[in-house]
Structure formats: structure tokens, C-alpha cells
Scaffold this motif. Structure first.
Motif, short mmCIF file in Angstrom:
data_model
loop_
_atom_site.label_atom_id
_atom_site.label_comp_id
_atom_site.label_asym_id
_atom_site.label_seq_id
_atom_site.Cartn_x
_atom_site.Cartn_y
_atom_site.Cartn_z
N ARG B 201 1.01 4.71 -23.92
CA ARG B 201 1.67 3.73 -24.77
C ARG B 201 3.08 3.38 -24.30
NH1 ARG B 201 0.10 2.51 -30.25
NH2 ARG B 201 -1.64 3.96 -30.31
N ASN B 202 3.87 4.42 -23.92
CA ASN B 202 5.25 4.08 -23.59
C ASN B 202 5.57 4.08 -22.11
OD1 ASN B 202 5.85 6.81 -22.94
ND2 ASN B 202 6.08 7.25 -25.12
N PRO B 221 -0.59 -1.97 -22.99
CA PRO B 221 -0.98 -0.89 -23.90
C PRO B 221 -1.01 -1.33 -25.36
CG PRO B 221 0.90 -0.23 -22.52
CD PRO B 221 0.50 -1.59 -22.08
N ALA B 222 0.00 -2.08 -25.79
CA ALA B 222 0.05 -2.49 -27.20
C ALA B 222 -1.23 -3.25 -27.57
CB ALA B 222 1.29 -3.34 -27.45
N PHE B 225 -4.34 -0.83 -27.57
CA PHE B 225 -4.33 0.17 -28.63
C PHE B 225 -4.33 -0.46 -30.02
CE2 PHE B 225 -2.35 2.93 -25.23
CZ PHE B 225 -3.48 3.72 -25.08
#
Lengths: 221, 243
Positions: B201-202, B221-222, B225
């Protein structure tokens, strides 16, 4: 009793003959052990080739020479090769017979050792660019040998003992020389000397082997 | 594109593990590959440095055709570092020995040069003080960091991570992820197969979701997810996050 088996005069008289035999036994061992190890290494590395063209002849070779009594092989070479036009003499026949026989044993031991090394080791080595042979030499074999060291040593003990077979084809090794001395002196003392010498050179190896085996057991537990 | 895989198929006997996968990775990009076990993620990774020979397709890394018979694969593999789930450190060598071996035998450095470069690589993963330790004397996290040092010592253009933290105790995962993060900050191109979703994610630029030998969807990723397009992706991410 002392006069028959531990006769001091005969010990002194036979010593040079018996020691010459010891020298040849050591020489013979120093030739056949590395030769057998080298042959075994080649066989073990060929065993990782998947092709049936390599696999089947290899299996037949190893099985044949493990099933064939080394004494019969030796006598066959010694008595047979002259008829093929090859006069090699006893020493060379012993070297060849042992290369064929013990090479197959060493080969099976080393193959088991190579199989005991996880495949991830080779993959890691290859991923850094090492060739297949480099991965074998630097990564797999050092671990493989360590894993089967007791078996390698045990086989080496057998090989050293089996050099006494050389006496059959008149190689002047320890047993042959002792028998010569015995037939000259009409006394079995030289044979006892040979037995004691065999024990003295092999016993440290046997001790070392026990220690390695105990350590392997402890490591496993 | 520093990595370009096209139409990759892989059969293991009658198992069809990869069914036509395309993957392009740009320089300095961090691509995260996720998916259920058995979806072909690891096999895809292993096809990129030819630890597995693809049954069909093409792989180019840093301009080198990895599958061409004329390619010196051992030379080409120096440009692609790989880190394995089970570390695969050489147990009979010290940490420094592990790192320096390929520097000497593949890159052709002298022992002194290889040791210096090896120490520098261990320094980068924070383990210069463990150089003379054997792998078994190190924790799992330390072993994996030595494995990372072994790969980056060769100055690869791309790093492949095959579930690098899956074999670690939870309290050791952080140290390995920290090294991966610093590697990313230094501009390394990375392809990571992992279940570390928080890290994805980060740190990831792109997340690729694989299922049943195919890439089902990919994106930032955002997007993957928060808002997956496929039902399978949604189910997988829901499952992972419940843990």
C-alpha cells in the motif's frame, strides 16, 4: 607360543621386509583412494544428468561393479589382460580394479550427499550468475561431502583393507611381504606383525569414524 | 521498459501454470505481485531470470533477450538479483563469504576487492558487524538481509523478491521490509511477490493481481485495494485483510 607368534629374532629379521610391504600398502592406498574418489565424483555428477542416454548406462555400470567381487575382478584383469595384448603388471591391475569397484561405491555415497543438499542452494548460486559447475564446486560439493563424511571415511577404511588383495597378484604390499617372510622363516610371526601394523594404521581412522558418527547422530537428534 | 515479459506460458508436465502473462516494468518502478497460492506468481518471477525455462513467450531484461540461446545467461543474471523465501544462504560460508563469492567468481574481482564490495553491501543492510558470522548464527531476519546483500553486491538493475518475509517470525519482518524500503529509495527497480499488504500500500507503484496463471488486473495500490474491478480480486483482498 611366544616363539611361534612373537619371536623377537624373527621380528628383527623380518622387519625390513615387512616395512617394505607397509610402504607399498601406503603407496597403493595413496593411489587407489584418490582414483576411486575421482571416479566416484564423475559418476555422482553424471547421476544428475536427466537424459536416459546417460542414466541407464550409468546405473548398469554402478550396479555391475558393485555386484562384482573385487577379488574376481582383479584376478580376471591380471589373468585376462595379457591375452588382450596388455601386460600391465599387478600394481596397475590393482589400481584399475579398485578404480572400477570402489569408484562405484564412492559414486553412490557422493550421489546421496549431492541429493542431500537442498535445491534452493543451487538456485541461489545460479541466480547470482555462477555456472552449473561453479555451483557444484563451491556450493553443493562442500556441503555434500560434509553430509556423507562418515560414509566416505568408512568406505576408505574398506579400500585400505582391500589393498591386501594385491597379494594375490604378487603386488609386494604388506600381506604379501609378510607371507614371504613367513615362508622364509617357517614362522607365523611376520603375519602377526602385518596384523598389528594394519591395526595400528587403521585404528585411528576407526576412532575418527566413531566420533563423526556420534556427532552426526547428535546433530540429528 | 527495463523488464518486458510477453506471452509467457509455463507447463509443468500436464499442469499449465502460466497461461500467457505479459508484464512490463519501468526503471525505478516497484511492482507488487499478489494472488492466491498456486496462481503462478513465483513461477513468473523465476521465468524472468530463467530459473524456470518458459514454455513459450519472450523475456527481455535491461535490453538482453533472456531466452535467446546465444545469451550468456550467467552474465545476464548478474543484472537481476533474486531473494528467496527460504533465504538459501550457503551454510558453510560466513556472511561475507556468501556475499563475496559471485563477486569473485562471476564478476571477476580480486579477493580484496570482493571483500570490500561485500562489506559495503552488508553495510547497506545494516549487518557489517556480522560479516564473519555463519548463517546459522544469525536470526531469520538477519539471514534474509544477508541474502539481499548477496544480490545487491553485484549491482543488479532489477531485484526480484519471492515472498521474502513469508518464512520469518512476525517480529523480524520489519527489519527486512526496512531494507527493501531503503533499496527502493535508492532507485532500485523491484518486483516483489508478497502478502505484505501494508508494505504494498505505501511503497508499491503498481499492484498486479494474478489468478490461475493469468494477470487478472493491475493498477496503483489504492485502486486495487480500495476498488478492485474483479470479483476474484475483491475476494482475495478481503481474505488477506481479515488476517
Amino acid at each position: 607360543m611366544i616363539q611361534s607368534f612373537f619371536n623377537p629374532e624373527i621380528i628383527v629379521a623380518a622387519m625390513p621386509i615387512v616395512l617394505a610391504g607397509l610402504f607399498n600398502t601406503i603407496l597403493l592406498s595413496l593411489i587407489v583412494v584418490p582414483l576411486g574418489l575421482a571416479g566416484g565424483l564423475v559418476l555422482a555428477m553424471l547421476a544428475s544428468v536427466k537424459s536416459p542416454l546417460v542414466r541407464w548406462p550409468l546405473m548398469a555400470w554402478v550396479d555391475f561393479f558393485r555386484a562384482f567381487p573385487p577379488l574376481v575382478l582383479l584376478v580376471l584383469l591380471f589373468a585376462g589382460l595379457p591375452f588382450a595384448g596388455l601386460e600391465l603388471g599387478g600394481f596397475a591391475c590393482v589400481a584399475i580394479a579398485f578404480f572400477l569397484n570402489t569408484g562405484s561405491y564412492y559414486g553412490e555415497i557422493l550421489r546421496a550427499g549431492i541429493d542431500s543438499v537442498p535445491h534452493g542452494q543451487v538456485e541461489a548460486a545460479r541466480s547470482t550468475g555462477l555456472s552449473g559447475l561453479q555451483a557444484m564446486g563451491y556450493i553443493v560439493l562442500p556441503q555434500a561431502v560434509r553430509n556423507v563424511l562418515p560414509d566416505l571415511l568408512s568406505n576408505t577404511l574398506e579400500v585400505v583393507k582391500l589393498t591386501s588383495l594385491g597379494s594375490v597378484v604378487a603386488v609386494p604390499e604388506l600381506l604379501y611381504q609378510a607371507r614371504q617372510a613367513q615362508s622364509i622363516t617357517y614362522n607365523p610371526t611376520p603375519i602377526v606383525m602385518a596384523a598389528v601394523i594394519y591395526f595400528l594404521i587403521l585404528w585411528p581412522l576407526v576412532r575418527l569414524l566413531s566420533r563423526l558418527e556420534n556427532r552426526a547422530l547428535a546433530g540429528r537428534g | 521498459m527495463i523488464v518486458s515479459a510477453k506471452g509467457i506460458h509455463k507447463h509443468f508436465g500436464h499442469l499449465h501454470v502460466l497461461k500467457g502473462v505479459d508484464l512490463e516494468v519501468a526503471e525505478r518502478e516497484l511492482v507488487f505481485v499478489i494472488g492466491p497460492s498456486g496462481s503462478g506468481k513465483s513461477t513468473l518471477l523465476r521465468c524472468l531470470n530463467r530459473l524456470e525455462q518458459p514454455s513459450a513467450g519472450s523475456v527481455t531484461v535491461d535490453g538482453i533477450d533472456m531466452l535467446a540461446p546465444a545469451t550468456d545467461i550467467n552474465h545476464a543474471r548478474q543484472r537481476i538479483g533474486m531473494v528467496f523465501q527460504s533465504f538459501n544462504l550457503y551454510p558453510h560460508m560466513t556472511a561475507l563469504g556468501n556475499v563475496a563469492l559471485a563477486l569473485r567468481k562471476v564478476a571477476g574481482k580480486s579477493r580484496a576487492e570482493a571483500d570490500a564490495l561485500g562489506l559495503a553491501a552488508l553495510e547497506r543492510v545494516g549487518l557489517a558487524d556480522r560479516a564473519t558470522h555463519r548463517p546459522l548464527e544469525l536470526s531469520g531476519g538477519q539471514q534474509q538481509r544477508v541474502a539481499i546483500a548477496r544480490a545487491i553486491a553485484l549491482e543488479p538493475r532489477v531485484m526480484l523478491f519471492d515472498e521474502p518475509t513469508s518464512a520469518l517470525d512476525p517480529e523480524l519482518v520489519g527489519s527486512v521490509l526496512a531494507v527493501m524500503r531503503s533499496l527502493r529509495e535508492s532507485g532500485m527497480t523491484m518486483i516483489v511477490v508478497s502478502h505484505e499488504m501494508a508494505f504494498a500500500r505505501n511503497a508499491a507503484d503498481r499492484v498486479v493481481f494474478m489468478d490461475d496463471g493469468l494477470i487478472l488486473e493491475q493498477g496503483p495500490p489504492a485502486a486495487i485495494f480500495e476498488n478492485p474491478a474483479h470479483e476474484r480480486t475483491r475476494a482475495f483482498i478481503g481474505q488477506i485483510q481479515r488476517h
